[in-house]
Design a protein around this motif. Structure first.
Motif, PDB file in Angstrom:
ATOM      1  N   ASN A 180       0.827  -1.360  -0.150  1.00 36.23           N
ATOM      2  CA  ASN A 180      -0.119  -0.041  -0.186  1.00 36.23           C
ATOM      3  C   ASN A 180       0.933   1.123  -0.106  1.00 36.23           C
ATOM      4  O   ASN A 180       1.722   1.315   0.978  1.00 36.23           O
ATOM      5  CB  ASN A 180      -0.887   0.018   1.198  1.00 36.23           C
ATOM      6  CG  ASN A 180      -1.598   1.205   1.315  1.00 36.23           C
ATOM      7  OD1 ASN A 180      -1.521   2.225   2.073  1.00 36.23           O
ATOM      8  ND2 ASN A 180      -2.888   1.223   0.541  1.00 36.23           N
ATOM      9  N   ALA A 181       0.688   2.115  -1.039  1.00 36.35           N
ATOM     10  CA  ALA A 181       1.396   3.287  -1.012  1.00 36.35           C
ATOM     11  C   ALA A 181       0.536   4.690  -0.787  1.00 36.35           C
ATOM     12  O   ALA A 181      -0.489   4.683  -1.710  1.00 36.35           O
ATOM     13  CB  ALA A 181       2.153   3.438  -2.510  1.00 36.35           C
ATOM     14  N   LYS A 182       0.628   5.284   0.003  1.00 38.56           N
ATOM     15  CA  LYS A 182      -0.249   6.420   0.225  1.00 38.56           C
ATOM     16  C   LYS A 182       0.593   7.799   0.242  1.00 38.56           C
ATOM     17  O   LYS A 182       1.754   8.048   0.655  1.00 38.56           O
ATOM     18  CB  LYS A 182      -0.455   6.402   1.882  1.00 38.56           C
ATOM     19  CG  LYS A 182      -1.420   7.588   2.065  1.00 38.56           C
ATOM     20  CD  LYS A 182      -1.913   7.557   3.599  1.00 38.56           C
ATOM     21  CE  LYS A 182      -2.537   8.691   4.312  1.00 38.56           C
ATOM     22  NZ  LYS A 182      -2.848   8.576   5.716  1.00 38.56           N
ATOM     23  N   ARG A 183       0.104   8.713  -0.754  1.00 43.14           N
ATOM     24  CA  ARG A 183       1.045   9.981  -1.036  1.00 43.14           C
ATOM     25  C   ARG A 183       0.663  10.819   0.207  1.00 43.14           C
ATOM     26  O   ARG A 183      -0.643  11.085   0.699  1.00 43.14           O
ATOM     27  CB  ARG A 183       0.457  10.592  -2.279  1.00 43.14           C
ATOM     28  CG  ARG A 183       1.157  11.634  -2.831  1.00 43.14           C
ATOM     29  CD  ARG A 183       0.770  12.192  -4.357  1.00 43.14           C
ATOM     30  NE  ARG A 183      -0.561  12.145  -4.578  1.00 43.14           N
ATOM     31  CZ  ARG A 183      -1.440  13.057  -4.808  1.00 43.14           C
ATOM     32  NH1 ARG A 183      -0.892  14.321  -4.030  1.00 43.14           N
ATOM     33  NH2 ARG A 183      -2.735  12.926  -4.877  1.00 43.14           N
ATOM     34  N   LEU A 184       1.596  11.566   0.685  1.00 47.75           N
ATOM     35  CA  LEU A 184       1.600  12.292   1.692  1.00 47.75           C
ATOM     36  C   LEU A 184       1.378  14.056   1.641  1.00 47.75           C
ATOM     37  O   LEU A 184       1.177  14.614   2.518  1.00 47.75           O
ATOM     38  CB  LEU A 184       2.871  12.201   2.706  1.00 47.75           C
ATOM     39  CG  LEU A 184       3.045  10.923   3.298  1.00 47.75           C
ATOM     40  CD1 LEU A 184       4.549  10.740   4.002  1.00 47.75           C
ATOM     41  CD2 LEU A 184       1.849  10.603   4.086  1.00 47.75           C
ATOM     42  N   ASN A 185       1.715  14.406   0.458  1.00 50.54           N
ATOM     43  CA  ASN A 185       1.670  15.838   0.081  1.00 50.54           C
ATOM     44  C   ASN A 185       1.481  15.877  -1.510  1.00 50.54           C
ATOM     45  O   ASN A 185       1.190  14.778  -2.179  1.00 50.54           O
ATOM     46  CB  ASN A 185       2.970  16.422   0.263  1.00 50.54           C
ATOM     47  CG  ASN A 185       4.235  15.927  -0.448  1.00 50.54           C
ATOM     48  OD1 ASN A 185       3.935  14.880  -1.355  1.00 50.54           O
ATOM     49  ND2 ASN A 185       5.254  16.752  -0.648  1.00 50.54           N
ATOM     50  N   ASP A 186       1.091  17.248  -1.825  1.00 56.44           N
ATOM     51  CA  ASP A 186       0.852  17.268  -3.470  1.00 56.44           C
ATOM     52  C   ASP A 186       2.154  16.885  -4.202  1.00 56.44           C
ATOM     53  O   ASP A 186       3.111  16.653  -3.893  1.00 56.44           O
ATOM     54  CB  ASP A 186       0.603  18.969  -3.736  1.00 56.44           C
ATOM     55  CG  ASP A 186      -0.350  19.073  -4.895  1.00 56.44           C
ATOM     56  OD1 ASP A 186      -0.681  17.999  -5.618  1.00 56.44           O
ATOM     57  OD2 ASP A 186      -0.292  20.232  -5.374  1.00 56.44           O
ATOM     58  N   GLY A 206       7.529  11.861 -14.950  1.00 61.97           N
ATOM     59  CA  GLY A 206       6.950  11.081 -13.515  1.00 61.97           C
ATOM     60  C   GLY A 206       6.531  12.155 -12.586  1.00 61.97           C
ATOM     61  O   GLY A 206       6.112  13.440 -13.072  1.00 61.97           O
ATOM     62  N   ASN A 207       6.496  11.829 -11.435  1.00 55.54           N
ATOM     63  CA  ASN A 207       5.971  12.720 -10.611  1.00 55.54           C
ATOM     64  C   ASN A 207       6.860  12.667  -9.248  1.00 55.54           C
ATOM     65  O   ASN A 207       7.596  11.547  -8.825  1.00 55.54           O
ATOM     66  CB  ASN A 207       4.401  12.050 -10.167  1.00 55.54           C
ATOM     67  CG  ASN A 207       3.643  11.990 -11.348  1.00 55.54           C
ATOM     68  OD1 ASN A 207       3.019  12.897 -11.807  1.00 55.54           O
ATOM     69  ND2 ASN A 207       3.648  10.777 -11.759  1.00 55.54           N
ATOM     70  N   LEU A 208       6.898  13.846  -8.678  1.00 51.40           N
ATOM     71  CA  LEU A 208       7.709  14.030  -7.261  1.00 51.40           C
ATOM     72  C   LEU A 208       6.623  14.358  -6.106  1.00 51.40           C
ATOM     73  O   LEU A 208       5.835  14.862  -6.146  1.00 51.40           O
ATOM     74  CB  LEU A 208       8.627  15.143  -7.435  1.00 51.40           C
ATOM     75  CG  LEU A 208       9.814  14.985  -8.395  1.00 51.40           C
ATOM     76  CD1 LEU A 208      10.442  16.257  -8.564  1.00 51.40           C
ATOM     77  CD2 LEU A 208      10.928  14.002  -8.082  1.00 51.40           C
ATOM     78  N   PHE A 209       6.857  13.471  -5.162  1.00 53.92           N
ATOM     79  CA  PHE A 209       5.927  13.855  -3.943  1.00 53.92           C
ATOM     80  C   PHE A 209       6.832  12.757  -2.702  1.00 53.92           C
ATOM     81  O   PHE A 209       7.839  12.113  -2.827  1.00 53.92           O
ATOM     82  CB  PHE A 209       4.527  13.073  -4.162  1.00 53.92           C
ATOM     83  CG  PHE A 209       4.328  11.861  -4.680  1.00 53.92           C
ATOM     84  CD1 PHE A 209       4.541  10.860  -3.816  1.00 53.92           C
ATOM     85  CD2 PHE A 209       4.301  11.618  -5.969  1.00 53.92           C
ATOM     86  CE1 PHE A 209       4.058   9.405  -4.633  1.00 53.92           C
ATOM     87  CE2 PHE A 209       4.103  10.336  -6.628  1.00 53.92           C
ATOM     88  CZ  PHE A 209       4.107   9.387  -5.867  1.00 53.92           C
ATOM     89  N   GLU A 210       6.139  13.214  -1.498  1.00 55.60           N
ATOM     90  CA  GLU A 210       6.493  11.855  -0.584  1.00 55.60           C
ATOM     91  C   GLU A 210       5.285  11.199  -0.346  1.00 55.60           C
ATOM     92  O   GLU A 210       4.178  11.444  -0.470  1.00 55.60           O
ATOM     93  CB  GLU A 210       6.522  13.060   0.808  1.00 55.60           C
ATOM     94  CG  GLU A 210       7.749  13.960   0.732  1.00 55.60           C
ATOM     95  CD  GLU A 210       7.818  14.841   1.961  1.00 55.60           C
ATOM     96  OE1 GLU A 210       7.066  14.955   2.901  1.00 55.60           O
ATOM     97  OE2 GLU A 210       8.991  15.688   2.000  1.00 55.60           O
ATOM     98  N   PHE A 211       5.816   9.889   0.199  1.00 50.59           N
ATOM     99  CA  PHE A 211       4.694   9.080   0.450  1.00 50.59           C
ATOM    100  C   PHE A 211       5.281   7.879   1.351  1.00 50.59           C
ATOM    101  O   PHE A 211       6.285   7.690   1.924  1.00 50.59           O
ATOM    102  CB  PHE A 211       4.803   8.014  -0.950  1.00 50.59           C
ATOM    103  CG  PHE A 211       5.782   6.921  -1.422  1.00 50.59           C
ATOM    104  CD1 PHE A 211       5.966   5.897  -0.887  1.00 50.59           C
ATOM    105  CD2 PHE A 211       6.895   7.941  -1.973  1.00 50.59           C
ATOM    106  CE1 PHE A 211       7.049   5.294  -1.081  1.00 50.59           C
ATOM    107  CE2 PHE A 211       8.003   7.227  -2.610  1.00 50.59           C
ATOM    108  CZ  PHE A 211       8.046   5.738  -2.265  1.00 50.59           C
ATOM    109  N   GLU A 212       4.116   7.333   1.889  1.00 49.54           N
ATOM    110  CA  GLU A 212       4.322   6.132   2.781  1.00 49.54           C
ATOM    111  C   GLU A 212       3.972   4.841   2.465  1.00 49.54           C
ATOM    112  O   GLU A 212       3.240   4.709   1.760  1.00 49.54           O
ATOM    113  CB  GLU A 212       3.380   6.563   4.274  1.00 49.54           C
ATOM    114  CG  GLU A 212       3.271   5.528   5.278  1.00 49.54           C
ATOM    115  CD  GLU A 212       2.297   5.771   6.348  1.00 49.54           C
ATOM    116  OE1 GLU A 212       1.609   4.887   6.870  1.00 49.54           O
ATOM    117  OE2 GLU A 212       2.554   6.833   6.978  1.00 49.54           O
ATOM    118  N   LEU A 213       4.704   3.831   2.522  1.00 49.93           N
ATOM    119  CA  LEU A 213       4.892   2.697   1.891  1.00 49.93           C
ATOM    120  C   LEU A 213       4.720   1.537   3.015  1.00 49.93           C
ATOM    121  O   LEU A 213       5.587   1.420   3.912  1.00 49.93           O
ATOM    122  CB  LEU A 213       5.922   2.205   1.063  1.00 49.93           C
ATOM    123  CG  LEU A 213       5.980   0.974   0.301  1.00 49.93           C
ATOM    124  CD1 LEU A 213       5.105   1.123  -0.598  1.00 49.93           C
ATOM    125  CD2 LEU A 213       7.408   0.522  -0.265  1.00 49.93           C
TER     126      LEU A 213
END
Length: 243
Positions: A180-186, A206-213
């Motif tokens: 499960n990958a959850k994006r933390l910001n825009d 691609g895309n740059l962001f912070e995430f919780e895995l």
């Protein structure tokens, strides 16, 4: 500004100089279950160059760099014995980075092995280079590079991570439901031009962001050593741990 292609080509060149068979395997095939597998992966990744604050020539798409020492991180998803072998390959390397018009001559002055973090099943990461998620319909000539706003983005993200793991490791398999990958910001859209100045020139986005895995430990180790993205051997999907 789009120097990632030249770094990737240099890494292959270093490997080929030491072991042509290994480098050809990485470049042409990658790792996979068998030679006929269509999903084959090249298990390495690299960071952006750390060169401080360069002068930006935006119209010419150039960085003017004044720093005399530049840092680069490279990571291979291999065992420790192979890691020590690879470390030795890059010592004292001299190379030119750039195209026929602009570039810099480099010499590797130091190579240091960095420790791995302590892995847990739930970790937070910052993307230093873009995470590429692509989708290509049967009749499309080129793939679509998805953003987190696209409805297929989340499912293809975990599907790719599971496939990347399952096609390169035996015998334990992991299902997408375990990840499960959850994006933390825009997010911010970003990309690199590949093979610039040639007939094969293309831009990968691609895309740059912070995430919780949340995933098994083995998946965290894989993305730490080989990037989380498609096309990680071209420098996409380099992650840094958020404490």
């Amino acid at each position: 500004m789009d120097y990632q292609y030249y770094i990737s080509a240099w890494i292959y060149k270093v490997l080929k100089h030491a072991d042509a068979d290994f480098a050809n395997f990485l470049h042409n095939k990658g790792y996979g279950k068998n030679e006929n597998d269509s999903k084959l992966y090249k298990l390495f990744c690299f960071s952006r160059l750390n060169f401080g604050k360069p002068k930006l020539w935006k119209e010419k798409k150039l960085f003017e760099i004044s720093a005399h020492e530049i840092k680069l991180q490279i990571s291979f998803d291999v065992n420790k014995a192979a890691s020590n072998f690879i470390k030795g390959l890059f010592m004292a390397q001299e190379f030119y980075l750039g195209d026929k018009f602009n570039g810099i001559d480099f010499k590797v002055s130091n190579v240091a092995a960095l420790p791995e973090p302590e892995f847990t099943e739930s970790m937070r990461y910052h993307l230093q280079t873009p995470w590429v998620v692509s989708y290509q319909k049967e009749n499309d000539k080129h793939p679509q590079y998805l953003s987190p706003k696209d409805k297929l983005f989340d499912s293809l993200t975990v599907k790719h991570l599971a496939e990347k793991y399952n096609n390169t490791r035996q015998p334990k398999l992991i299902s997408p439901e375990q990840i499960n990958a959850k994006r933390l910001n825009d997010f911010k859209r970003a990309g690199f031009v590949m093979k610039p100045g040639t007939k094969e020139q293309s831009r990968i986005v691609g895309n740059l962001f912070e995430f919780e895995l949340n995933a098994p430990l083995e998946v965290h180790k894989m993305i730490w050593n080989a990037g989380c993205s498609e096309k990680s051997s071209s420098g996409f999907g380099w992650v840094e741990k958020i404490d």
